[in-house]
Design a protein around this motif. Structure first.
Motif, mmCIF file in Angstrom:
data_model
loop_
_atom_site.group_PDB
_atom_site.id
_atom_site.type_symbol
_atom_site.label_atom_id
_atom_site.label_comp_id
_atom_site.label_asym_id
_atom_site.label_seq_id
_atom_site.Cartn_x
_atom_site.Cartn_y
_atom_site.Cartn_z
ATOM 1 N N ASP A 275 0.818 -1.181 -0.084
ATOM 2 C CA ASP A 275 0.058 0.176 0.049
ATOM 3 C C ASP A 275 0.938 1.376 -0.067
ATOM 4 O O ASP A 275 1.765 1.483 1.027
ATOM 5 C CB ASP A 275 -0.856 0.029 1.216
ATOM 6 C CG ASP A 275 -2.175 1.205 0.993
ATOM 7 O OD1 ASP A 275 -1.832 2.144 0.538
ATOM 8 O OD2 ASP A 275 -3.033 0.941 2.018
ATOM 9 N N THR A 276 0.743 2.095 -0.799
ATOM 10 C CA THR A 276 1.590 3.446 -1.093
ATOM 11 C C THR A 276 0.746 4.596 -0.805
ATOM 12 O O THR A 276 1.019 5.835 -1.006
ATOM 13 C CB THR A 276 2.128 3.636 -2.254
ATOM 14 O OG1 THR A 276 1.074 3.676 -3.360
ATOM 15 C CG2 THR A 276 3.113 2.365 -2.637
ATOM 16 N N VAL A 277 -0.641 4.264 -0.516
ATOM 17 C CA VAL A 277 -1.575 5.296 -0.145
ATOM 18 C C VAL A 277 -1.757 5.746 1.383
ATOM 19 O O VAL A 277 -1.560 6.927 1.641
ATOM 20 C CB VAL A 277 -3.002 5.230 -0.625
ATOM 21 C CG1 VAL A 277 -3.934 6.404 -0.319
ATOM 22 C CG2 VAL A 277 -2.658 5.024 -1.965
ATOM 23 N N CYS A 278 -1.904 4.604 2.088
ATOM 24 C CA CYS A 278 -2.063 4.758 3.388
ATOM 25 C C CYS A 278 -0.910 3.781 4.085
ATOM 26 O O CYS A 278 -0.617 2.553 3.697
ATOM 27 C CB CYS A 278 -3.535 4.424 3.982
ATOM 28 S SG CYS A 278 -4.766 5.382 3.664
ATOM 29 N N SER A 279 -0.341 4.250 5.141
ATOM 30 C CA SER A 279 0.662 3.840 5.665
ATOM 31 C C SER A 279 0.588 2.507 6.458
ATOM 32 O O SER A 279 -0.142 2.230 7.377
ATOM 33 C CB SER A 279 1.726 4.455 6.723
ATOM 34 O OG SER A 279 2.646 3.980 7.160
ATOM 35 N N PRO A 280 1.140 0.903 6.122
ATOM 36 C CA PRO A 280 0.834 -0.176 6.891
ATOM 37 C C PRO A 280 1.666 0.060 7.911
ATOM 38 O O PRO A 280 1.555 -0.646 9.050
ATOM 39 C CB PRO A 280 1.295 -1.030 5.872
ATOM 40 C CG PRO A 280 2.260 -0.492 4.585
ATOM 41 C CD PRO A 280 1.561 0.769 4.632
ATOM 42 N N THR A 281 2.959 0.749 8.257
ATOM 43 C CA THR A 281 3.853 0.954 9.297
ATOM 44 C C THR A 281 2.909 1.552 10.383
ATOM 45 O O THR A 281 3.058 1.089 11.468
ATOM 46 C CB THR A 281 4.797 1.607 8.708
ATOM 47 O OG1 THR A 281 5.444 0.759 7.850
ATOM 48 C CG2 THR A 281 5.732 1.650 10.168
ATOM 49 N N ARG A 282 2.314 2.821 10.093
ATOM 50 C CA ARG A 282 1.555 3.461 11.001
ATOM 51 C C ARG A 282 0.537 2.481 11.541
ATOM 52 O O ARG A 282 -0.141 2.471 12.712
ATOM 53 C CB ARG A 282 0.753 4.716 10.421
ATOM 54 C CG ARG A 282 1.902 5.806 10.325
ATOM 55 C CD ARG A 282 1.377 7.098 9.828
ATOM 56 N NE ARG A 282 1.908 8.202 9.596
ATOM 57 C CZ ARG A 282 1.486 9.300 9.118
ATOM 58 N NH1 ARG A 282 0.257 9.512 8.982
ATOM 59 N NH2 ARG A 282 2.495 10.309 8.791
ATOM 60 N N ALA A 283 -0.319 1.726 10.660
ATOM 61 C CA ALA A 283 -1.386 1.025 10.952
ATOM 62 C C ALA A 283 -0.747 -0.322 11.912
ATOM 63 O O ALA A 283 -1.615 -0.485 13.185
ATOM 64 C CB ALA A 283 -1.917 0.240 9.859
ATOM 65 N N ALA A 284 0.185 -0.791 11.749
ATOM 66 C CA ALA A 284 0.756 -1.866 12.522
ATOM 67 C C ALA A 284 1.107 -1.195 14.050
ATOM 68 O O ALA A 284 0.936 -1.834 15.255
ATOM 69 C CB ALA A 284 1.763 -2.472 11.983
ATOM 70 N N ALA A 285 1.570 0.028 13.956
ATOM 71 C CA ALA A 285 2.095 0.613 15.263
ATOM 72 C C ALA A 285 0.945 0.904 15.834
ATOM 73 O O ALA A 285 0.733 0.893 17.159
ATOM 74 C CB ALA A 285 2.829 1.825 14.757
#
Length: 261
Positions: free
Chosen positions: A189-199
């Motif tokens: 996903d380059t639109v919404c951050s998967p890193t932020r979601a996981a955090a």
């Protein structure tokens, strides 16, 4: 032992469906054939009444979108259309005990500077609770996932399923500690951050909440790469957040509606 046949507690005027007494949406009069006097007004149940009587929870589907341009027509809104197969997958997995409500936000999405998207979602949950008294699961994509996470701690919400949600770096979690949360995000996903979601899910778990994060290999933001994978994943997550025993049975219903300011 003698029974008093005039005891009013022996007279039931509601319909009995699936182990429940149901008032129904209409009534009809039962009369005494000897006198013509009305004995009672009893439930006149139709197919919709029966379906709703068997429903144990409502899944509110929230589409994505940027809320930058109004979109008055649902059937021209790709973000709304994207959620239709999710509604079908949820009903199929629930074997009818789940009703789905797919709303269309004519603002184009839920993230608005005014905060109106959160207020609108809260009002939807409140109305569903007032009208049906059933637990509500919020299933949202992108900005719909964001608003689901914001509203997930409200009374009546049984759980949240967020697909590729937008979340801020400092997105709060305390209000969700008592609500099961499932987040799925494509690692491409380059639109919404998967890193932020996981955090976000990590912070929720650290606060004592019930949070699960699932990374979807090669998953994109639009959920169009292997879409059935997303449909099955979302339907299973809805089942997972519901209390044990809810969401399996033999009947169900679907509703779509348009929400405007």
């Amino acid at each position: 032992m003698q029974l008093d046949l005039n005891d009013p507690s022996l007279l039931r005027t509601d319909g009995y469906v699936g182990g429940r007494w149901v008032k129904g949406s209409a009534r009809f009069a039962v009369t005494d054939p000897a006198t013509g006097a009305t004995v009672a007004e009893v439930a006149s149940l139709d197919a919709d009444d029966e379906l709703l009587a068997r429903t144990e929870a409502i899944v509110l589907l929230l589409h994505g979108g940027r809320a930058e341009e109004p979109q008055p027509h649902a059937w021209r809104d790709v973000s709304w259309l994207r959620m239709l197969p999710f509604a079908r997958a949820v009903r199929r997995a629930g074997r009818g005990r789940l009703a789905t409500l797919l709303v269309h936000n004519t603002d184009g999405g839920w993230v608005a500077a005014s905060g109106s998207g959160v207020l609108q979602c809260r009002e939807l949950v409140r109305r569903l609770q007032a009208e049906h008294g059933l637990p509500v699961v919020l299933l949202g994509h992108s900005s719909g996932g964001w608003v689901a996470l914001r509203v997930g701690g409200d009374p009546g919400v049984a759980g949240v399923v967020a697909l590729a949600p937008w979340v801020a770096e400092d997105e709060g979690v305390d209000h969700l500690v008592g609500t099961p949360v499932r987040v799925a995000h494509g690692d491409a996903d380059t639109v919404c951050s998967p890193t932020r979601a996981a955090a976000f899910v990590d912070r929720l778990r650290a606060a004592g909440g019930d949070g699960v994060y699932r990374s979807v290999p090669k998953g994109d933001h639009a959920l169009l790469r292997h879409p059935t994978r997303w449909h099955h994943l979302a339907a299973a997550a809805v089942q997972d957040v519901l209390p044990a025993g809810e969401g399996s049975g033999q009947a169900g219903t679907a509703v779509s509606t348009t929400l405007s300011r």
